[in-house]
Design a protein around this motif. Structure first.
Motif, PDB file in Angstrom:
ATOM      1  N   LEU A 182      34.438  10.176 -14.425  1.00  0.00           N
ATOM      2  CA  LEU A 182      33.906  10.986 -15.524  1.00  0.00           C
ATOM      3  C   LEU A 182      34.650  12.317 -15.600  1.00  0.00           C
ATOM      4  N   GLU A 183      34.551  12.981 -16.760  1.00  0.00           N
ATOM      5  CA  GLU A 183      35.228  14.265 -16.920  1.00  0.00           C
ATOM      6  C   GLU A 183      34.534  15.368 -16.120  1.00  0.00           C
ATOM      7  N   GLN A 184      33.246  15.196 -15.819  1.00  0.00           N
ATOM      8  CA  GLN A 184      32.537  16.157 -14.985  1.00  0.00           C
ATOM      9  C   GLN A 184      31.646  15.403 -13.998  1.00  0.00           C
ATOM     10  N   GLU A 185      31.190  16.094 -12.995  1.00  0.00           N
ATOM     11  CA  GLU A 185      30.364  15.454 -11.975  1.00  0.00           C
ATOM     12  C   GLU A 185      29.049  14.945 -12.567  1.00  0.00           C
ATOM     13  N   LEU A 186      28.605  13.808 -12.071  1.00  0.00           N
ATOM     14  CA  LEU A 186      27.345  13.222 -12.522  1.00  0.00           C
ATOM     15  C   LEU A 186      26.196  13.837 -11.723  1.00  0.00           C
ATOM     16  N   SER A 188      22.620  14.366 -10.046  1.00  0.00           N
ATOM     17  CA  SER A 188      21.728  13.428  -9.359  1.00  0.00           C
ATOM     18  C   SER A 188      20.569  13.007 -10.253  1.00  0.00           C
ATOM     19  N   SER A 189      20.076  13.939 -11.065  1.00  0.00           N
ATOM     20  CA  SER A 189      18.958  13.638 -11.966  1.00  0.00           C
ATOM     21  C   SER A 189      19.354  12.599 -13.012  1.00  0.00           C
ATOM     22  N   ASP A 190      20.609  12.707 -13.495  1.00  0.00           N
ATOM     23  CA  ASP A 190      21.075  11.732 -14.495  1.00  0.00           C
ATOM     24  C   ASP A 190      21.360  10.375 -13.848  1.00  0.00           C
ATOM     25  N   LEU A 191      21.828  10.388 -12.616  1.00  0.00           N
ATOM     26  CA  LEU A 191      22.036   9.129 -11.900  1.00  0.00           C
ATOM     27  C   LEU A 191      20.703   8.391 -11.764  1.00  0.00           C
ATOM     28  N   LYS A 192      19.649   9.148 -11.486  1.00  0.00           N
ATOM     29  CA  LYS A 192      18.327   8.543 -11.355  1.00  0.00           C
ATOM     30  C   LYS A 192      17.846   7.990 -12.697  1.00  0.00           C
ATOM     31  N   LYS A 193      18.141   8.717 -13.788  1.00  0.00           N
ATOM     32  CA  LYS A 193      17.756   8.244 -15.124  1.00  0.00           C
ATOM     33  C   LYS A 193      18.409   6.893 -15.430  1.00  0.00           C
ATOM     34  N   ILE A 194      19.690   6.770 -15.056  1.00  0.00           N
ATOM     35  CA  ILE A 194      20.406   5.519 -15.296  1.00  0.00           C
ATOM     36  C   ILE A 194      19.789   4.394 -14.472  1.00  0.00           C
ATOM     37  N   ILE A 210      23.887   1.621  -9.334  1.00  0.00           N
ATOM     38  CA  ILE A 210      24.829   2.694  -9.625  1.00  0.00           C
ATOM     39  C   ILE A 210      24.825   3.640  -8.432  1.00  0.00           C
ATOM     40  N   SER A 211      25.992   4.097  -8.050  1.00  0.00           N
ATOM     41  CA  SER A 211      26.092   4.989  -6.896  1.00  0.00           C
ATOM     42  C   SER A 211      27.391   5.780  -6.967  1.00  0.00           C
ATOM     43  N   TYR A 212      27.413   6.879  -6.218  1.00  0.00           N
ATOM     44  CA  TYR A 212      28.641   7.655  -6.099  1.00  0.00           C
ATOM     45  C   TYR A 212      29.625   6.879  -5.219  1.00  0.00           C
ATOM     46  N   ILE A 213      30.912   7.110  -5.445  1.00  0.00           N
ATOM     47  CA  ILE A 213      31.943   6.496  -4.614  1.00  0.00           C
ATOM     48  C   ILE A 213      32.070   7.290  -3.319  1.00  0.00           C
ATOM     49  N   ASN A 214      32.078   6.577  -2.201  1.00  0.00           N
ATOM     50  CA  ASN A 214      32.184   7.243  -0.895  1.00  0.00           C
ATOM     51  C   ASN A 214      33.466   8.073  -0.778  1.00  0.00           C
ATOM     52  N   ASP A 215      33.337   9.253  -0.191  1.00  0.00           N
ATOM     53  CA  ASP A 215      34.474  10.144   0.078  1.00  0.00           C
ATOM     54  C   ASP A 215      35.266  10.477  -1.183  1.00  0.00           C
ATOM     55  N   ALA A 216      34.554  10.606  -2.304  1.00  0.00           N
ATOM     56  CA  ALA A 216      35.198  10.966  -3.573  1.00  0.00           C
ATOM     57  C   ALA A 216      34.322  11.986  -4.287  1.00  0.00           C
ATOM     58  N   LYS A 218      31.884  13.687  -7.054  1.00  0.00           N
ATOM     59  CA  LYS A 218      30.709  13.081  -7.675  1.00  0.00           C
ATOM     60  C   LYS A 218      30.920  12.705  -9.146  1.00  0.00           C
ATOM     61  N   ARG A 219      32.116  12.910  -9.610  1.00  0.00           N
ATOM     62  CA  ARG A 219      32.418  12.417 -10.960  1.00  0.00           C
ATOM     63  C   ARG A 219      32.936  10.975 -10.922  1.00  0.00           C
ATOM     64  N   GLU A 220      33.078  10.409  -9.702  1.00  0.00           N
ATOM     65  CA  GLU A 220      33.470   9.010  -9.546  1.00  0.00           C
ATOM     66  C   GLU A 220      32.257   8.184  -9.126  1.00  0.00           C
ATOM     67  N   VAL A 221      31.953   7.163  -9.918  1.00  0.00           N
ATOM     68  CA  VAL A 221      30.780   6.344  -9.634  1.00  0.00           C
ATOM     69  C   VAL A 221      31.128   4.864  -9.788  1.00  0.00           C
ATOM     70  N   GLY A 222      30.334   4.034  -9.121  1.00  0.00           N
ATOM     71  CA  GLY A 222      30.424   2.593  -9.298  1.00  0.00           C
ATOM     72  C   GLY A 222      29.148   2.126  -9.963  1.00  0.00           C
ATOM     73  N   ILE A 223      29.282   1.231 -10.946  1.00  0.00           N
ATOM     74  CA  ILE A 223      28.119   0.768 -11.681  1.00  0.00           C
ATOM     75  C   ILE A 223      28.174  -0.749 -11.855  1.00  0.00           C
ATOM     76  N   GLU A 224      27.057  -1.408 -11.570  1.00  0.00           N
ATOM     77  CA  GLU A 224      26.943  -2.859 -11.754  1.00  0.00           C
ATOM     78  C   GLU A 224      25.985  -3.113 -12.908  1.00  0.00           C
ATOM     79  N   ILE A 225      26.455  -3.901 -13.873  1.00  0.00           N
ATOM     80  CA  ILE A 225      25.670  -4.109 -15.088  1.00  0.00           C
ATOM     81  C   ILE A 225      25.864  -5.543 -15.586  1.00  0.00           C
ATOM     82  N   TYR A 226      24.837  -6.066 -16.252  1.00  0.00           N
ATOM     83  CA  TYR A 226      24.898  -7.437 -16.761  1.00  0.00           C
ATOM     84  C   TYR A 226      24.929  -7.493 -18.286  1.00  0.00           C
TER      85      TYR A 226
END
Length: 280
Positions: A182-186, A188-194, A210-216, A218-226
């Motif tokens: 992302l262009e800016q850090e995500l 925690s409140s928005d991560l919870k909303k998602i 959805i979670s933050y990427i380890n050792d990166a 907080k603007r890098e996230v992994g998301i699993e969606i169907y």
């Protein structure tokens, strides 16, 4: 006479005074050339019945021979039990009453690089993903879905229309995992909303994880969606005020990028095809 003179006499030709005569191919003494009958070119418009059945995806060639012998296959309405029987591509071939398509089903997985388009319409001056898999098949293979020009990751190609239709809009959704920047850090409140579900165009979008990427950052996230909704990942974050800078699809319906470098492709294994066909 010396030993050298004796041996020289045996090896010398008649003109040199010896008793050895060289083979002469003059005046009809040339060796007879064997006449090679060229193989009769095969008819490109005909195909063995067992191959026709196998290409349709019903079974293997070996099993096709068994079904043919048992009378399960008809050509233009007539049961054919003859082994090696050839049919024309214009013939109507049925297996247990179901019309078959002789075009071999093919499945190719590409790890798409950036700056390639996936749209079918003509894009002047833009590189198309089909050029990256041009050597994979003589058939026209089309991408099952789309990845935007700037996006990277797994893209499946096939000429299997039924599979394409299923994967585009499966009832239970198709598992996809993305690595986003992302262009800016995500926050925690928005991560919870998602995690709880976000409304996009009057419909709730639910993610499996959805979670933050380890050792990166907080603007890098992994998301699993169907969800199979168009551009749903970008629209989801846009709803919360975030812009996706990079998107990489790392898992697609159980397929992964393992041993598949960016810009390279591979054929699906038989088991992978079976697994995809089980998706409903």
């Amino acid at each position: 006479m010396s030993r050298d003179d004796s041996s020289r006499g045996k090896n010398a030709s008649g003109r040199q005074g010896g008793n050895f005569k060289k083979k002469s191919y003059a005046r009809g003494n040339a060796p007879i050339k064997k006449t090679v009958t060229p193989n009769k070119p095969s008819d490109p418009n005909s195909i063995r019945l067992n191959k026709y059945v196998a290409n349709s995806g019903v079974c293997s060639r070996r099993d096709a021979d068994i079904y043919i012998a048992a009378g399960n296959v008809t050509v233009n309405g007539k049961p054919i039990t003859e082994m090696g029987y050839k049919v024309k591509l214009t013939d109507e071939v049925k297996f247990d009453g179901q019309l078959l398509n002789p075009v071999k089903r093919e499945y190719v997985l590409l790890n798409k690089p950036k700056d390639f388009v996936t749209t079918i319409r003509d894009e002047r001056g833009k590189r198309h993903v089909s050029g990256l898999i041009s050597s994979a098949s003589k058939s026209k293979l089309l991408p099952v879905d789309k990845l935007e020009k700037d996006h990277t990751g797994l893209l499946l190609f096939t000429n299997d229309g039924n599979m394409t239709k299923t994967l585009k809009s499966p009832i239970n959704g198709l598992r996809k995992i993305y690595h986003l920047v992302l262009e800016q850090e995500l926050r925690s409140s928005d991560l919870k909303k998602i995690q709880e579900g976000v409304v996009v165009d009057e419909k709730v979008v639910r993610v499996q994880d959805i979670s933050y990427i380890n050792d990166a950052p907080k603007r890098e996230v992994g998301i699993e969606i169907y969800s199979s909704r168009n551009k749903i990942v970008e629209r989801l974050f846009d709803t919360l005020g975030y812009k996706v800078q990079k998107l990489d699809r790392v898992v697609y319906g159980g397929l992964t990028k393992k041993d598949l470098p960016r810009g390279h492709w591979r054929y699906l294994t038989s088991q992978e095809v079976i697994n995809l066909k089980m998706i409903k």
